[in-house]
Design a protein around this motif. Sequence first.
Motif, PDB file in Angstrom:
ATOM      1  N   LEU A  62      -3.707  -1.888   4.612  1.00 13.28           N
ATOM      2  CA  LEU A  62      -5.163  -1.890   4.537  1.00 13.28           C
ATOM      3  C   LEU A  62      -5.690  -0.853   3.557  1.00 13.28           C
ATOM      4  CD1 LEU A  62      -5.986  -2.239   8.348  1.00 13.28           C
ATOM      5  CD2 LEU A  62      -5.663  -4.044   6.636  1.00 13.28           C
ATOM      6  N   GLY A  63      -4.780  -0.058   3.003  1.00 14.44           N
ATOM      7  CA  GLY A  63      -5.182   0.930   2.007  1.00 14.44           C
ATOM      8  C   GLY A  63      -4.865   2.352   2.390  1.00 14.44           C
ATOM      9  N   ALA A  64      -4.713   2.644   3.690  1.00 18.19           N
ATOM     10  CA  ALA A  64      -4.376   4.003   4.133  1.00 18.19           C
ATOM     11  C   ALA A  64      -2.867   4.166   4.193  1.00 18.19           C
ATOM     12  CB  ALA A  64      -5.002   4.286   5.492  1.00 18.19           C
ATOM     13  N   HIS A  65      -2.218   3.371   5.023  1.00 19.94           N
ATOM     14  CA  HIS A  65      -0.765   3.388   5.133  1.00 19.94           C
ATOM     15  C   HIS A  65      -0.188   2.290   4.243  1.00 19.94           C
ATOM     16  CE1 HIS A  65       3.225   2.687   6.921  1.00 19.94           C
ATOM     17  NE2 HIS A  65       3.161   3.932   7.371  1.00 19.94           N
ATOM     18  N   GLN A  66       0.930   2.576   3.598  1.00 20.06           N
ATOM     19  CA  GLN A  66       1.585   1.603   2.724  1.00 20.06           C
ATOM     20  C   GLN A  66       1.784   0.267   3.434  1.00 20.06           C
ATOM     21  OE1 GLN A  66       5.686   2.508   1.315  1.00 20.06           O
ATOM     22  NE2 GLN A  66       6.004   0.334   1.736  1.00 20.06           N
ATOM     23  N   GLY A  67       1.545  -0.822   2.696  1.00 17.72           N
ATOM     24  CA  GLY A  67       1.798  -2.155   3.213  1.00 17.72           C
ATOM     25  C   GLY A  67       3.234  -2.586   2.983  1.00 17.72           C
TER      26      GLY A  67
END
Length: 334
Positions: free
Chosen positions: A93-98
């Motif tokens: 979602l942009g905070a934690h790596q996908g």
Amino acid sequence: MKAVLMTAAGSPEVLQIQEVPNPAVPRNTELLVRLVAAGINPIDTKLRSRGSFYPDRTPTILGCDGAGIVEAVGASVQRFRPGDKVYFCYGGLGAHQGNYAEYTVVDERFVARKPASISFAEAAAAPLVLITAWEALYERGRLEPGERVLIHAGAGGVGHVAIQLAKLKGATVSTTVGSEEKADFVKQLSADHVIFYKQTDFVQAALDWTNGEGVDLAFDTVGGETFHKTFPAVRVYGDIVTILEPDANTVWKTARQRNLRIGLELMLTPALLGLEESLQHQAEILEQCATWIDESKLKIHVNHKFPLKEAAKAHQLIESGSVTGKIVLLISDD
């Protein structure tokens, strides 16, 4: 490691495969997972076109769904060890790596054991849609055995698992589809009643199916006008749950007259708000679904597979809007 980066908001071409540093060594209750496959969901394409929830952290690695093999564990990990096969919905979602990458780190509390009877591709396709359908039907919609359910777009990613979860609960299912091919598909999933929404007024069809009463629960996976047009198809004091934000032009009069209970389902809420207990609950949902999958009570349909480097093509396909089942990125050959 190789990863697909969203270099800016825009068209699928902003997705570029690049070499990036490996994730940090797992600490405490974290797992280092070598990803074998990653699922692709509509939320991925929306974030790509509009920008992630954390635009200051671009470039971004998208992908909420992942399946892979535990490579290393933190010192406090209790449930997993290297070599274990896992699947999960976390990050992207942009905070934690996908999960459009070869490796990721995820807390063991948010991970479930991969169903043993299916491939990594099928496992990677499953988490977001399973959690969404489960929460919508069982928690927002409070589905009970014997109830009648209308599921929109039953051949889609969420829809095809929603049919199966509703049947597992003992409900009777009607679903909308757009073609004979999709009708055949949902019948294989044990849908009881099929509505061809392009040729038929789905509201009248649902009323005819329920002897004029309306369904106990309607599940909207389409949004827009479909949401408020469904109100008269639901019985008085019934439920309707949607996974899309209601349109500003939604006409609420019929819902109010029929005293409908409105449910809004966004399975990303725990991740966006950092609700750790809720994230653990979602992993527990995946554990139960893994049991059902291995008991042949639940199936995940993967329609298209792309190599990691072709993530842009996968996004183009999902944005065409006509996909049956799910699309997956293959990251390794396991």
